[in-house]
Design a protein around this motif. Sequence first.
Motif, short mmCIF file in Angstrom:
data_model
loop_
_atom_site.label_atom_id
_atom_site.label_comp_id
_atom_site.label_asym_id
_atom_site.label_seq_id
_atom_site.Cartn_x
_atom_site.Cartn_y
_atom_site.Cartn_z
N LEU A 154 0.87 -1.16 -0.01
CA LEU A 154 0.07 -0.03 -0.07
C LEU A 154 0.89 1.32 0.28
N GLU A 155 1.92 1.15 0.81
CA GLU A 155 2.91 2.35 0.67
C GLU A 155 3.51 2.73 -0.67
N SER A 158 -0.51 2.08 -3.81
CA SER A 158 -1.78 2.54 -3.98
C SER A 158 -2.45 3.25 -4.89
N GLN A 182 -8.28 3.60 3.92
CA GLN A 182 -7.52 4.88 4.09
C GLN A 182 -6.77 5.15 2.68
N LYS A 183 -6.54 4.17 1.94
CA LYS A 183 -5.80 4.45 0.55
C LYS A 183 -6.85 4.82 -0.68
#
Length: 378
Positions: A154-155, A158, A182-183
Amino acid sequence: MKILTGGKIVTDGRVLEGFDICIENGKIVDVCKTGTVDGDKINLKKNYISAGFIDIHCHGGGGYEFIDATPEAFKKVAEIHSAHGTRVMYPTISATDYDTMVRVCECARKVKNDCAVEIPGIHLEGPYFALEQCGGQAPGIVRDIDTVEYTSMLEKYSDIIARWDYAPEKDKDNAFLKALNQKGIISATAHSSAEYDDVVRAFNGGNRLVTHLYSCTSTITRHQGFRRLGIVESAYLLNDLYVEAIADGRHLPCELLKMIIKLKGTDKVCLITDALRPGGADKAQEGKEYTDCPVPFVIEDGVAKLLDRSAFAGSIATSDILLKMAVDAGCTVGEAVKMMTQTPAAVMGLKTKGRIAKDYDACFTVFDNNLDIVNIDL
């Protein structure tokens, strides 16, 4: 300005005749009565025209899969499905290792704007699934949720991951789901033994989609005599939960597809191909085995089967097949098209796709009275 005239416009579940579509700079600027606006006219010759078909779940076609992680694979799969009416696609990869997910995401970033279909992002189907529901997924790669792994993905990616499927019973505290939220990544329940409480917990946390209903989705079980609902029943109880349907005429018999649509409604059913490497194959492929892949399969009876014939591995369908199967199941052309355009657009948050209306993208699929795709340069 171009004027698309002489066609039957399919939008919002209906078919409209006697109207023209006015397009300029890649946008629909108006839908008006025929002959009321001047411009460069393109005659649709009484064919149907709809918003471009959207396939939110497709692994491959033409001998390639997105998991190959090569520009050639992306372009070839896109080319095959574009010829059969798909205009927007979410490249899907099955459960795999971290390094392969990285390679696919890196490749997608490089080539997504150079393909025959529009690619808003990647669809990761796994690997956080229930082993007993792995189906066509590689059992040796299906695993529990790995916080370090998904946090890293995800970092870094995303921006290219649009959707991630998982088994919600593996995510008891909704931590993975919250990370996806959140993403801005769409979550979906898949290859899961979830019970009603699991589905509701995930639904309340923002998981609003069930992957290929009736394929590796739990149903009623008994615990010391007491029945508990599974994913299938939960999908019918939760009105706002969307479901995918593999409408290839194989995964879901006509009667079952008809029941899904009757109970969920066309605004909550997305028709998908779930096509594998031989997607778009003709009858000459019958009996061909694909063994150089994580889960070997054979093409038989017009579908991809595991070599032991215990289950299906995926489909070989294209979007035009979905259209025909939905109509065969009793849908009108308008209803079938809605489940391939407007509904998937709603699921994936595509605000300017899925309808033929002012300010929507000038992205279209044209087909004739036999529901065969007509490729016209618009």
